[in-house]
Scaffold this motif. Structure first.
Motif, mmCIF file in Angstrom:
data_model
loop_
_atom_site.group_PDB
_atom_site.id
_atom_site.type_symbol
_atom_site.label_atom_id
_atom_site.label_comp_id
_atom_site.label_asym_id
_atom_site.label_seq_id
_atom_site.Cartn_x
_atom_site.Cartn_y
_atom_site.Cartn_z
ATOM 1 N N TYR A 11 0.845 -1.196 0.000
ATOM 2 C CA TYR A 11 0.000 0.000 0.000
ATOM 3 C C TYR A 11 0.877 1.242 0.000
ATOM 4 C CZ TYR A 11 -3.892 3.092 1.031
ATOM 5 O OH TYR A 11 -4.824 4.087 0.950
ATOM 6 N N GLN A 12 0.365 2.308 -0.630
ATOM 7 C CA GLN A 12 1.147 3.536 -0.716
ATOM 8 C C GLN A 12 0.503 4.633 0.124
ATOM 9 O OE1 GLN A 12 1.489 4.776 -4.781
ATOM 10 N NE2 GLN A 12 3.218 6.080 -4.301
ATOM 11 N N MET A 13 1.245 5.194 1.066
ATOM 12 C CA MET A 13 0.712 6.292 1.887
ATOM 13 C C MET A 13 1.002 7.599 1.151
ATOM 14 S SD MET A 13 -0.595 4.780 4.480
ATOM 15 C CE MET A 13 -0.789 5.796 5.930
ATOM 16 N N GLN A 14 0.109 7.977 0.253
ATOM 17 C CA GLN A 14 0.401 9.120 -0.620
ATOM 18 C C GLN A 14 0.462 10.437 0.144
ATOM 19 O OE1 GLN A 14 -1.575 9.001 -4.575
ATOM 20 N NE2 GLN A 14 -2.534 7.155 -3.803
ATOM 21 N N VAL A 15 -0.445 10.586 1.111
ATOM 22 C CA VAL A 15 -0.446 11.842 1.880
ATOM 23 C C VAL A 15 0.878 11.974 2.640
ATOM 24 C CG1 VAL A 15 -1.548 13.079 3.784
ATOM 25 C CG2 VAL A 15 -2.958 11.908 2.086
ATOM 26 N N LEU A 16 1.297 10.890 3.274
ATOM 27 C CA LEU A 16 2.523 10.960 4.085
ATOM 28 C C LEU A 16 3.775 11.163 3.228
ATOM 29 C CD1 LEU A 16 2.007 8.482 7.028
ATOM 30 C CD2 LEU A 16 1.702 10.952 6.946
ATOM 31 N N GLN A 17 3.739 10.638 2.014
ATOM 32 C CA GLN A 17 4.895 10.883 1.136
ATOM 33 C C GLN A 17 5.019 12.387 0.867
ATOM 34 O OE1 GLN A 17 3.852 8.218 -2.039
ATOM 35 N NE2 GLN A 17 5.144 6.572 -1.268
ATOM 36 N N ALA A 18 3.877 13.031 0.661
ATOM 37 C CA ALA A 18 3.898 14.489 0.427
ATOM 38 C C ALA A 18 4.310 15.228 1.694
ATOM 39 C CB ALA A 18 2.522 14.949 -0.054
ATOM 40 N N VAL A 19 3.827 14.745 2.838
ATOM 41 C CA VAL A 19 4.172 15.377 4.128
ATOM 42 C C VAL A 19 5.689 15.394 4.284
ATOM 43 C CG1 VAL A 19 4.126 14.965 6.644
ATOM 44 C CG2 VAL A 19 2.009 14.815 5.303
ATOM 45 N N GLU A 20 6.298 14.276 3.957
ATOM 46 C CA GLU A 20 7.748 14.156 4.090
ATOM 47 C C GLU A 20 8.482 15.074 3.120
ATOM 48 O OE1 GLU A 20 9.499 10.334 3.403
ATOM 49 O OE2 GLU A 20 10.850 10.674 5.075
ATOM 50 N N SER A 21 8.028 15.101 1.872
ATOM 51 C CA SER A 21 8.799 15.906 0.917
ATOM 52 C C SER A 21 8.613 17.399 1.189
ATOM 53 C CB SER A 21 8.508 15.505 -0.534
ATOM 54 O OG SER A 21 7.219 15.873 -0.886
ATOM 55 N N VAL A 22 7.416 17.814 1.639
ATOM 56 C CA VAL A 22 7.233 19.226 2.030
ATOM 57 C C VAL A 22 8.186 19.539 3.177
ATOM 58 C CG1 VAL A 22 5.635 20.857 3.140
ATOM 59 C CG2 VAL A 22 4.838 19.434 1.240
ATOM 60 N N ASN A 23 8.297 18.619 4.120
ATOM 61 C CA ASN A 23 9.144 18.872 5.288
ATOM 62 C C ASN A 23 10.619 19.012 4.902
ATOM 63 O OD1 ASN A 23 9.047 19.218 8.221
ATOM 64 N ND2 ASN A 23 10.457 17.494 8.215
ATOM 65 N N GLU A 24 11.067 18.157 4.009
ATOM 66 C CA GLU A 24 12.473 18.246 3.572
ATOM 67 C C GLU A 24 12.735 19.618 2.946
ATOM 68 O OE1 GLU A 24 15.056 16.139 4.260
ATOM 69 O OE2 GLU A 24 13.443 15.438 5.533
ATOM 70 N N ALA A 25 11.822 20.051 2.084
ATOM 71 C CA ALA A 25 12.001 21.346 1.406
ATOM 72 C C ALA A 25 11.937 22.492 2.421
ATOM 73 C CB ALA A 25 10.928 21.510 0.331
ATOM 74 N N GLN A 26 11.066 22.354 3.427
ATOM 75 C CA GLN A 26 10.857 23.452 4.375
ATOM 76 C C GLN A 26 12.104 23.741 5.209
ATOM 77 O OE1 GLN A 26 8.094 24.938 3.915
ATOM 78 N NE2 GLN A 26 8.187 26.523 5.496
#
Ligand SMILES: NC(=O)c1ccc[n+]([C@@H]2O[C@H](COP(=O)([O-])OP(=O)(O)OC[C@H]3O[C@@H](n4cnc5c(N)ncnc54)[C@H](O)[C@@H]3O)[C@@H](O)[C@H]2O)c1
Ligand SMILES: O=c1ccn([C@@H]2O[C@H](COP(=O)(O)OP(=O)(O)O[C@H]3O[C@H](CO)[C@@H](O)[C@H](O)[C@H]3O)[C@@H](O)[C@H]2O)c(=O)[nH]1
Length: 445
Positions: free
Chosen positions: A283-298
């Motif tokens: 299963y793919q946690m799509q929301v959490l993948q975005a949460v992580e990449s936003v955090n890295e950029a932030q």
């Protein structure tokens, strides 16, 4: 009641001390001999407000003990908590070797019925592995001692750990037998008397609850960071937007503060681990993948603002940094955004002069002598081309801007935590950049 807490770090030490505080006989165990020796001398391995006094009081009362000898301490315990680390492995999944190692040792040494409780943050299915380790160890001893396993995830926040533990929003306990439920109810009775709810559930749900809670909180933060970045581009003020949405009870005012990305030992690790668990199960946690990449950029947003302000020319600039720990009121440097920001500034040829009220010793483990450590917040400013607010320690909130302007070479502040009033600073002649607000000196980073 007699309990053992294995792992005497941020969670284990607070857990053990708070149980001692309500009258339970507690032994905190750690493999780190130095940690235990220091605790015997009254020296704590971590900074946590109020903890030192509480440890001293309970040690003096004879209710709180420290030991490196699990084999002795486990004998006759009603409950043993496993509170050791579950660091991310290479692939982001939680590394269970410490948890399972402790389970094995408990099985090798327990002498009577007890409930073995995972307090560490562990993926669904871990309690079953803990049960197997203990059962296998007992079988090797030809012993048939009865035991139960339970999952009791911890929700405390560093810096507010004692209050969070003694006055929890809820206590979550996963059990698979009435006997374990009865023991855990007895253990938590002092907290229940104060009206804090205990929620019993099956073990996998308890294990999942911890990851879901941290992931939801991390999602709120990344969502707000995304909104903040868009606010800047569109000329809106995220501080106003935060108040506007937070007053809707369905959204709530907490954990919607934009900043420089979440850090610490939990959110980054637990979001990664849940993504990995899902992946392993197709299963793919799509929301959490975005949460992580936003955090890295932030984590790079403040640095990008610095770069833009100085026209891309950072070599030779001296940058003052206030705050190193990942959040105020802790010395914890694990996954602190300060590390990312400082590394980028150093790579551009800046020098960095930092001040943190408690985390400088801990910071030296990762930053060494690549930066200078000021003796107070004002000293850090001397001849600096800019000040960066990285951690919102209370003492940074109302500084003397007049005095500061005499120390700084240039009156420029980059505020990664939005703690100052833009109008006030601009009136005082400062160039002020913060997160998610279009200020006079602003250009979106
Ligand atoms: N730090 C937090 O705010 C927090 C909050 C909730 C949950 N958690 C979870 O709790 C767990 C512990 O986190 P922490 O921050 O307290 O970690 P930590 O690194 O501060 O402490 C872990 C301790 O366990 C000890 N240890 C390791 N192996 C051992 C063994 N075999 N026997 C005895 N001791 C051993 C280590 O020496 C260390 O002192 C993690 O799973 C974490 O995700 C942490
Ligand atoms: O509105 C907010 C709130 C927090 N943060 C950042 O989020 C990170 C985590 O902060 P916080 O949650 O206060 O600290 P932790 O001690 O990491 O606690 C989290 O992680 C623990 C370990 O699992 C859980 O037990 C807690 O419930 C959970 O809040 C820090 O970098 C904060 O600066 C924000 O950027 N904006």
């Amino acid at each position: 009641m007699k309990i053992a807490v294995v792992g005497t770090g941020y969670v284990g030490l607070v857990t053990g001390t708070c149980f001692a505080e309500v009258g339970i006989d507690v032994t905190c165990i750690d493999i780190d001999q130095r940690k235990i020796d220091n605790l015997h001398k009254g020296i704590l391995p971590i900074y946590e407000p109020g903890l030192e006094e509480m440890v001293t009081r309970n040690v003096a009362a004879g209710r709180l003990h420290f030991s490196t000898k699990l084999a002795e301490a486990i004998k006759g315990c009603d409950v043993a908590f496993i509170a050791v680390g579950t660091p991310p492995g290479e692939d982001g999944s939680a590394d269970l070797k410490y948890v399972l190692g402790v389970a094995r040792e408990i099985g090798e040494n327990m002498t009577s019925y007890g409930v073995i409780v995972t307090k560490s943050t562990v993926p669904v299915g871990t309690a079953a592995k803990v049960r197997k380790e203990i059962a296998d160890a007992l079988a090797r001893r030809n012993e048939t001692i009865e035991f139960d396993v339970a999952s009791n995830p911890e929700f405390l926040k560093e810096g507010a750990a004692i209050d969070d533990f003694l006055k929890p929003d809820r206590i979550v306990v996963g059990v698979s037998s009435e006997r374990a439920e009865e023991v855990m109810s007895r253990l938590y009775k002092p907290f229940l008397l104060n009206g804090h709810p205990i929620i019993f559930m099956d073990i996998p749900s308890a294990e999942m609850t911890k990851y879901a809670a941290n992931s939801m909180l991390a999602t709120k933060i990344s969502f707000m960071n995304d909104i903040a970045n868009l606010c800047e581009i569109m000329g809106a003020d995220v501080n106003m937007v935060r108040k506007g949405i937070g007053s809707d009870a369905r959204i709530g005012t907490k954990f919607i503060y934009p900043g420089i990305g979440y850090g610490g030992s939990c959110f980054p690790k637990d979001v990664k681990a849940l993504i990995k668990t899902a992946e392993e199960n197709g299963y793919q946690m799509q929301v959490l993948q975005a949460v992580e990449s936003v955090n890295e950029a932030q984590k790079e947003v403040l640095y990008n603002k610095v770069r833009k302000h100085f026209g891309g020319e950072l070599s030779g600039k001296k940058i003052a940094v206030w705050g190193l720990s990942f959040k105020p009121k802790t010395d914890d440097m694990r996954e602190a955004p300060s590390l990312v920001i400082i590394e980028k500034l150093l790579a551009e040829g800046c020098t960095v002069s930092a001040y943190d009220p408690v985390a400088m010793e801990e910071a030296k483990h990762s930053l060494g002598d690549t930066i200078t450590y000021a003796k107070d917040q004002m000293e850090a400013l001397i001849d600096a081309d800019a000040l960066l607010i990285v951690t919102e320690w209370p003492e940074f909130r109302v500084p003397n801007f007049e005095v500061m302007s005499r120390l700084l070479k240039q009156k420029v502040i980059f505020d990664g935590r939005n703690i100052y009033d833009a109008a006030e600073l601009q009136a005082a002649g400062y160039a002020y950049h913060c997160i998610g607000v279009k200020t006079a000196h602003h250009e979106p980073a």
